[in-house]
Scaffold this active site. Sequence first.
Site, short mmCIF file in Angstrom:
data_model
loop_
_atom_site.label_atom_id
_atom_site.label_comp_id
_atom_site.label_asym_id
_atom_site.label_seq_id
_atom_site.Cartn_x
_atom_site.Cartn_y
_atom_site.Cartn_z
N SER A 52 -2.09 -11.30 -101.53
CA SER A 52 -0.90 -12.14 -101.72
C SER A 52 -1.32 -13.59 -101.99
O SER A 52 -0.49 -14.41 -102.39
CB SER A 52 0.03 -12.07 -100.51
N GLU A 189 4.47 -0.70 -95.72
CA GLU A 189 5.25 -1.79 -96.30
C GLU A 189 6.57 -1.28 -96.88
O GLU A 189 6.59 -0.34 -97.69
CB GLU A 189 4.43 -2.50 -97.40
O1 KIV Z 1 -1.56 -9.15 -99.43
C1 KIV Z 1 -0.85 -9.17 -98.43
O2 KIV Z 1 -0.42 -10.21 -97.92
C2 KIV Z 1 -0.50 -7.87 -97.84
C3 KIV Z 1 0.53 -7.88 -96.75
C4 KIV Z 1 1.87 -8.11 -97.30
C5 KIV Z 1 0.46 -6.65 -95.93
O3 KIV Z 1 -1.00 -6.87 -98.22
#
Ligand code: KIV
Length: 271
Positions: A52, A189
Amino acid sequence: MSVAGAVRAVTTLRLTEMKQRGEKIAMLTSYDYSTAKIVDAAGVDVILVGDSAANVMAGYETTLPITLDNMIYHAKSVVRGVNRALVVVDLPFGTYQGNSKVALDSAIRIMKETEADAVKMEGGEEILESIERIISAGIPVMGHLGLTPQSIHKFGTYNVRAKEEAEAAKLARDAKLLEQAGCFAVVLEKIPASLADQVSQSLQIPTIGIGAGRGCDGQVLVIHDMLGINKDFSPRFLRRYADLHTIMTQALESYVSDVKSCDFPNEKEQY
Ligand code: KIV
């Protein structure tokens, strides 16, 4: 400062023990040294260097563009700030889907170059061989099922997954396969709470939910979302614990005003 290469206080084994005694696991993302230091000191059990970062650090629409080198840079910065929490790093899109040798090479680079504790990978049966090969090399793997953002172009939407029976049954099966392969935990998720509850009860390893309800053994959020830095993202599952967007904007506007009006720096703020 943490000692380079030292085992941190929260281990994968400790997470299983937490599940066994019904203690919930708190997980958050971090992407840089200063934030990770605060997150660790606040008692967060698991710090995820999530892909992310592609969204909240780099401003991309999806997580697909972030590279292994980018992830390694973020993970090295985070690890330098962490003493207690388990540090998990996402294997980014394109670094493990090809074949299990490519996947192992990517995981080894993360472990060698960052001194993180584990990697996270999105998917079930399709990537099982890679997961098994990485675990057999001694690298702990966290699974990730349900809404897996690296597959956004296959899904076509960020809506809730596994609402239909067939997808729910596959998810439950995949979760079992991940456990049997040796994953130490699995992120669920954006799936129905009843399904997450059922999967959590069927596994010995902990489930960490994001938009998957209270039946999971732990919860994870993206730090920019829960601190209210990023105001453009408001899914139902997100609880905002601060409004840093407003606090930062007010502070920045005060600074601009003070500089323009020659109020800053004053007599005491100079040499
Ligand atoms: O990349 C991320 O932040 C994630 C979380 C949302 C679990 O995979």
